[in-house]
Write an enzyme that holds these catalytic residues in place. Structure first.
Site, PDB file in Angstrom:
ATOM      1  N   LYS A  35      99.931  10.036  55.231  1.00  0.00           N
ATOM      2  CA  LYS A  35      98.518  10.414  55.208  1.00  0.00           C
ATOM      3  C   LYS A  35      98.108  11.014  56.556  1.00  0.00           C
ATOM      4  O   LYS A  35      97.435  12.040  56.625  1.00  0.00           O
ATOM      5  CB  LYS A  35      97.703   9.136  54.966  1.00  0.00           C
ATOM      6  N   GLU A 157      78.236   0.487  54.044  1.00  0.00           N
ATOM      7  CA  GLU A 157      78.242   1.902  53.638  1.00  0.00           C
ATOM      8  C   GLU A 157      77.712   2.034  52.213  1.00  0.00           C
ATOM      9  O   GLU A 157      78.093   1.268  51.345  1.00  0.00           O
ATOM     10  CB  GLU A 157      79.687   2.425  53.716  1.00  0.00           C
ATOM     11  N   GLU A 161      80.966   8.354  46.117  1.00  0.00           N
ATOM     12  CA  GLU A 161      82.077   9.301  46.018  1.00  0.00           C
ATOM     13  C   GLU A 161      81.596  10.503  45.220  1.00  0.00           C
ATOM     14  O   GLU A 161      80.858  10.367  44.250  1.00  0.00           O
ATOM     15  CB  GLU A 161      83.283   8.646  45.336  1.00  0.00           C
ATOM     16  N   CYS A 283      84.064   0.214  43.748  1.00  0.00           N
ATOM     17  CA  CYS A 283      83.064  -0.657  44.385  1.00  0.00           C
ATOM     18  C   CYS A 283      82.351  -1.622  43.438  1.00  0.00           C
ATOM     19  O   CYS A 283      82.405  -2.829  43.644  1.00  0.00           O
ATOM     20  CB  CYS A 283      82.032   0.199  45.107  1.00  0.00           C
TER      21      CYS A 283
HETATM   22  P1  NAD Z   1      90.680   3.172  50.648  1.00  0.00           P
HETATM   23  O1  NAD Z   1      91.594   2.229  49.980  1.00  0.00           O
HETATM   24  O2  NAD Z   1      90.427   4.516  50.064  1.00  0.00           O
HETATM   25  O3  NAD Z   1      91.153   3.381  52.153  1.00  0.00           O
HETATM   26  C1  NAD Z   1      91.588   2.360  53.000  1.00  0.00           C
HETATM   27  C2  NAD Z   1      92.494   2.979  54.059  1.00  0.00           C
HETATM   28  O4  NAD Z   1      92.813   1.979  55.031  1.00  0.00           O
HETATM   29  C3  NAD Z   1      93.821   3.483  53.515  1.00  0.00           C
HETATM   30  O5  NAD Z   1      94.023   4.811  53.943  1.00  0.00           O
HETATM   31  C4  NAD Z   1      94.873   2.539  54.149  1.00  0.00           C
HETATM   32  O6  NAD Z   1      96.099   3.180  54.400  1.00  0.00           O
HETATM   33  C5  NAD Z   1      94.168   2.146  55.429  1.00  0.00           C
HETATM   34  N1  NAD Z   1      94.645   0.893  56.036  1.00  0.00           N
HETATM   35  C6  NAD Z   1      94.903  -0.297  55.435  1.00  0.00           C
HETATM   36  N2  NAD Z   1      95.311  -1.197  56.355  1.00  0.00           N
HETATM   37  C7  NAD Z   1      95.302  -0.575  57.551  1.00  0.00           C
HETATM   38  C8  NAD Z   1      95.620  -0.980  58.881  1.00  0.00           C
HETATM   39  N3  NAD Z   1      96.024  -2.227  59.150  1.00  0.00           N
HETATM   40  N4  NAD Z   1      95.520  -0.078  59.871  1.00  0.00           N
HETATM   41  C9  NAD Z   1      95.109   1.184  59.618  1.00  0.00           C
HETATM   42  N5  NAD Z   1      94.789   1.622  58.384  1.00  0.00           N
HETATM   43  C10 NAD Z   1      94.881   0.760  57.358  1.00  0.00           C
HETATM   44  O7  NAD Z   1      89.279   2.386  50.773  1.00  0.00           O
HETATM   45  P2  NAD Z   1      87.798   2.981  50.673  1.00  0.00           P
HETATM   46  O8  NAD Z   1      87.459   3.341  49.284  1.00  0.00           O
HETATM   47  O9  NAD Z   1      87.590   3.956  51.765  1.00  0.00           O
HETATM   48  O10 NAD Z   1      86.971   1.663  51.022  1.00  0.00           O
HETATM   49  C11 NAD Z   1      86.979   1.089  52.308  1.00  0.00           C
HETATM   50  C12 NAD Z   1      85.924   0.011  52.362  1.00  0.00           C
HETATM   51  O11 NAD Z   1      84.628   0.596  52.187  1.00  0.00           O
HETATM   52  C13 NAD Z   1      86.062  -1.036  51.255  1.00  0.00           C
HETATM   53  O12 NAD Z   1      85.690  -2.279  51.750  1.00  0.00           O
HETATM   54  C14 NAD Z   1      85.058  -0.573  50.211  1.00  0.00           C
HETATM   55  O13 NAD Z   1      84.571  -1.630  49.434  1.00  0.00           O
HETATM   56  C15 NAD Z   1      83.957   0.010  51.081  1.00  0.00           C
HETATM   57  N6  NAD Z   1      83.144   1.034  50.421  1.00  0.00           N
HETATM   58  C16 NAD Z   1      83.757   1.993  49.649  1.00  0.00           C
HETATM   59  C17 NAD Z   1      82.987   2.984  49.067  1.00  0.00           C
HETATM   60  C18 NAD Z   1      83.623   4.034  48.188  1.00  0.00           C
HETATM   61  O14 NAD Z   1      82.879   4.764  47.524  1.00  0.00           O
HETATM   62  N7  NAD Z   1      84.925   4.172  48.157  1.00  0.00           N
HETATM   63  C19 NAD Z   1      81.591   3.007  49.267  1.00  0.00           C
HETATM   64  C20 NAD Z   1      81.025   2.033  50.077  1.00  0.00           C
HETATM   65  C21 NAD Z   1      81.814   1.051  50.650  1.00  0.00           C
END
Ligand code: NAD
Length: 478
Positions: A35, A157, A161, A283
């Site tokens: 990535k 947040e 999406e 979510c």
């Molecule tokens: P995601 O799974 O798309 O992305 C998470 C990223 O973190 C991945 O790229 C993964 O490789 C990376 N990662 C994991 N462990 C790691 C580490 N130790 N060091 C560095 N990188 C690491 O998740 P997302 O959809 O972006 O959601 C992230 C958070 O935000 C979640 O808690 C989710 O509930 C919240 N959230 C998501 C949305 C949404 O629409 N997707 C909206 C609001 C809040």
């Protein structure tokens, strides 16, 4: 300001890119090397309208970089965002192991000047204190002469999406939870260009509103609760309108008219009142489930939220039930799905209703085909290897006994349904999002079935169905 965003998924990457766009110096960290290599080459690993454009311009301006080296990124930044995933565990609670791993990394690498650690991930209530404790315990083990100074802030947040860039620059509110004035002041400084609408223009972005952006400052646990409360309310509102649609189906009322009638009441509002085959995504399901679990931990039975989930679970299979009502036996039938993602303008398939529908149709012996503008290969989800992924509307509908509109992608509005109807065995469509026009579809030759809407039968299809069902019955008698 120097910002480090750890985790470059839908939230982390968008946050990092947008903060770089308003002038901050941002380094994004991910432990997924592939990535990071992709992002270093200027490509986004996720689909989000407008994201690639501002990502590339921020990189060119020298404001944005990507790395797997978390230690350097932590050491050189003043504000550290934790934006890793918090998926649901089989028990219903949040899996916080990725947040814990990042907190440990911060404890091991933190040094120098005062830093603010920001919980951007959606984390269980109380996690701010937990993250502080983990960082402190790692710092203690380093036996430093002077312990590094930091505070933890919760900054949930709310982006959607599909419109994540717009939402980041145009939020309904910014929530900052914490007990340290110094940390909250720095966070306000970080977001000031967004609050002041001082955002360099972006060609592909819809015009931003001029409304004031409220900054809500709370204590840590209230900010954490706000995130769960917002998603649980929205999920409940959808489950409410879906329940109402099921009642409409029985009494002959039209949910689209009912929703319009109640949505105009300013106390109710028209958003999230579109009946359909249920909510999904990364979510709502996990956040409602986590809140139910938290309530349970404290001896409270969150009955309303449990019902919200139950209504949604049943709603996801409503399309299959409607197929059975019209086609009777599904074994040996071919069903075409319009859309797979949990909503349009995203490539996210996490907890999408399409997955449950596919599994149920396969269990009942149907052949499943699907067309989605962004999902064109089976690598997105294991269940896709059990179906035919089609690349054109024509190959999707060819020989289908019925279609199900699963995702309200805009392009489905402009398909030539008169031609498509001719390619099907029986031109039947279950509109799982009440997205297509009933009269237009009927005129195109379809037997159109919505959710909570009266059905206008097409006489040609009805005759074909009656004939098929008569044959089935007489075969059974024989
Ligand atoms: P995601 O799974 O798309 O992305 C998470 C990223 O973190 C991945 O790229 C993964 O490789 C990376 N990662 C994991 N462990 C790691 C580490 N130790 N060091 C560095 N990188 C690491 O998740 P997302 O959809 O972006 O959601 C992230 C958070 O935000 C979640 O808690 C989710 O509930 C919240 N959230 C998501 C949305 C949404 O629409 N997707 C909206 C609001 C809040």
């Amino acid at each position: 300001m120097r910002v480090c965003v750890i985790g470059t998924g839908y939230v982390g990457l968008v946050t990092g890119v947008c903060l770089a766009h308003i002038g901050h110096q941002v380094i994004c960290v991910d432990n997924n090397q592939e990535k990071v290599a992709l992002m270093q080459s200027g490509k986004s690993p996720i689909y989000e309208p407008g994201l690639s454009e501002i990502m590339q311009s921020a990189m060119t301006a020298g404001k944005l970089e990507f790395t797997t080296n978390i230690n350097n990124a932590i050491a050189n930044s003043q504000i550290l965002f934790i934006a890793v995933g918090t998926p649901v565990l089989p028990t219903g609670e949040s899996d916080t192991r990725y947040v814990e791993a990042v907190a440990r990394s911060i404890g091991l690498a933190i040094n120098g000047k005062y830093k603010v650690i920001v919980n951007k991930s959606t984390v269980p209530i109380g996690s701010g204190d937990w993250v502080r404790q983990i960082i402190n315990s790692e710092i203690e083990q380093r036996n430093l002469d002077q312990a590094p100074q930091f505070d933890v802030v919760s900054n949930p947040e709310f982006l959607r999406e599909g419109s994540a860039i717009y939402d980041t620059f145009n939020p309904d509110r910014i929530v900052l939870g914490g007990n340290s004035k110094q940390a909250i002041d720095l966070m306000q400084q970080l977001y000031q260009p967004i609050v002041d609408r001082a955002i360099p223009p972006i060609d592909s972005l819809a015009e931003l509103s001029n409304q004031t952006i409220p900054v809500v400052v709370t204590d840590l646990s209230s900010a954490e609760t706000i995130k769960y409360a917002a998603n649980s309310f929205l999920a409940t509102k959808i489950s409410f309108v879906n329940e109402l649609a099921n009642i409409c189906d029985r009494v002959g009322a039209d949910i689209t008219q009912v929703a319009q009638g109640i949505g105009l009441d300013s106390r109710i509002g028209s958003k999230f009142l579109q009946a359909g085959i249920g909510w999904g995504g990364s979510c709502f399901p996990k956040d409602v489930s986590a809140l139910v679990h938290t309530a349970d931990d404290y001896g409270y039975d969150a009955e309303l939220l449990k019902a919200t989930v139950e209504v949604n679970t049943n709603q996801r299979l409503l399309a299959v039930e409607k197929l059975q009502q019209v086609l009777k036996i599904l074994k040996g039938k071919t069903i075409g799905l319009l859309g797979l993602t949990f909503k349009p303008n995203t490539d996210d398939l996490r907890d999408a209703p399409a997955i449950n529908i596919i599994q149920e149709l396969k269990r009942l012996g149907a052949k499943v085909k699907a067309y989605d503008p962004l999902i064109q290969s089976a690598q997105h989800h294991p269940v896709l290897s059990t179906i035919n992924l089609e690349k054109t509307p024509e190959t999707l509908v060819e020989d289908c006994d019925a279609l199900v509109l699963v995702t309200d992608w805009q392009e489905f509005q402009s398909w030539d349904y008169i031609q498509l109807a001719k390619l099907m065995n029986t031109p039947i469509i279950i509109d799982g999002r009440n997205y297509l026009n009933l009269d237009t579809m009927t005129a195109a030759g379809f037997h159109y079935i919505g959710i909570g809407r009266p059905t206008a039968s097409n006489s040609f299809v009805t005759k074909r169905l009656q004939k098929n069902n008569t044959i089935t019955v007489s075969n059974q008698v024989a």
